[in-house]
Design a protein around this motif. Structure first.
Motif, PDB file in Angstrom:
ATOM      1  N   UNK A  70      66.936  23.733 -50.438  1.00 32.24           N
ATOM      2  CA  UNK A  70      67.791  22.598 -50.058  1.00 32.24           C
ATOM      3  C   UNK A  70      67.545  21.375 -50.930  1.00 32.24           C
ATOM      4  N   UNK A  71      66.337  21.228 -51.446  1.00 34.05           N
ATOM      5  CA  UNK A  71      65.974  20.050 -52.231  1.00 34.05           C
ATOM      6  C   UNK A  71      65.280  20.481 -53.526  1.00 34.05           C
ATOM      7  N   UNK A  72      65.504  19.715 -54.571  1.00 34.65           N
ATOM      8  CA  UNK A  72      64.783  19.947 -55.819  1.00 34.65           C
ATOM      9  C   UNK A  72      63.518  19.088 -55.864  1.00 34.65           C
ATOM     10  N   UNK A  73      63.440  18.125 -54.963  1.00 35.46           N
ATOM     11  CA  UNK A  73      62.331  17.167 -54.948  1.00 35.46           C
ATOM     12  C   UNK A  73      61.640  17.177 -53.591  1.00 35.46           C
ATOM     13  N   UNK A  74      60.487  16.526 -53.539  1.00 37.90           N
ATOM     14  CA  UNK A  74      59.783  16.312 -52.272  1.00 37.90           C
ATOM     15  C   UNK A  74      59.998  14.850 -51.905  1.00 37.90           C
ATOM     16  N   UNK A  75      60.590  14.623 -50.731  1.00 38.24           N
ATOM     17  CA  UNK A  75      61.005  13.294 -50.286  1.00 38.24           C
ATOM     18  C   UNK A  75      60.343  12.959 -48.961  1.00 38.24           C
ATOM     19  N   UNK A  76      60.107  11.665 -48.755  1.00 38.67           N
ATOM     20  CA  UNK A  76      59.546  11.224 -47.476  1.00 38.67           C
ATOM     21  C   UNK A  76      60.219   9.921 -47.055  1.00 38.67           C
ATOM     22  N   UNK A  77      60.373   9.753 -45.749  1.00 38.66           N
ATOM     23  CA  UNK A  77      60.868   8.504 -45.162  1.00 38.66           C
ATOM     24  C   UNK A  77      59.871   8.132 -44.078  1.00 38.66           C
TER      25      UNK A  77
END
Length: 138
Positions: A70-77
């Motif tokens: 689903x994502x090419x990156x690792x993201x955080x909020x």
């Protein structure tokens, strides 16, 4: 002169109507990058890191998270401003952490690692051991 006024009125009306149609159309259309981001963030999961530790996930599981297609990156909020980096678990063994922390501002998505292969195992490493909660997508 009357003809010129009518022509100007027709042109202006057409421009206003056309502009309204374009604005409406662009509000619902998404660029390929926006579609990917919506898909990535649409699959986000919540996290809660306990106070007294800098790693998520940690006790009692000591598991790693895993990237998806689903994502090419690792993201955080994060719920509050937090400095975060990622530690990877390479298939060859050991543990490899990013050198620098990135500032994740409260309530905003922050890319922590880019172009990460699918099914890569990782953990978030926070600079602070204070409790933290929010969402992540990878």
């Amino acid at each position: 002169m009357n003809l010129h006024k009518r022509f100007a009125t027709v042109v202006m009306t057409g421009a206003l109507i056309g502009g309204g149609l374009l604005a409406t159309g662009s509000a619902t259309a998404a660029t390929p990058g926006e579609v990917v981001a919506q898909s990535c963030y649409g699959n986000a999961k919540t996290y809660t890191k306990a106070a007294g530790t800098q790693i998520y996930p940690n006790y009692p599981t000591f598991n790693y998270l895993k990237t998806t297609s689903s994502c090419a990156d690792i993201n955080i909020k994060t719920g509050t401003d937090r400095y975060v980096k990622v530690c990877f678990l390479p298939q060859s063994g050991g543990r490899s952490c990013q050198a620098d922390y990135k500032l994740a501002k409260a309530g905003s998505w922050k890319v922590i690692a880019t172009n990460v292969k699918d099914n890569t195992q990782y953990q978030f490493h926070f600079r602070s051991d204070a409790k933290s909660s929010g969402s992540y997508a990878s």
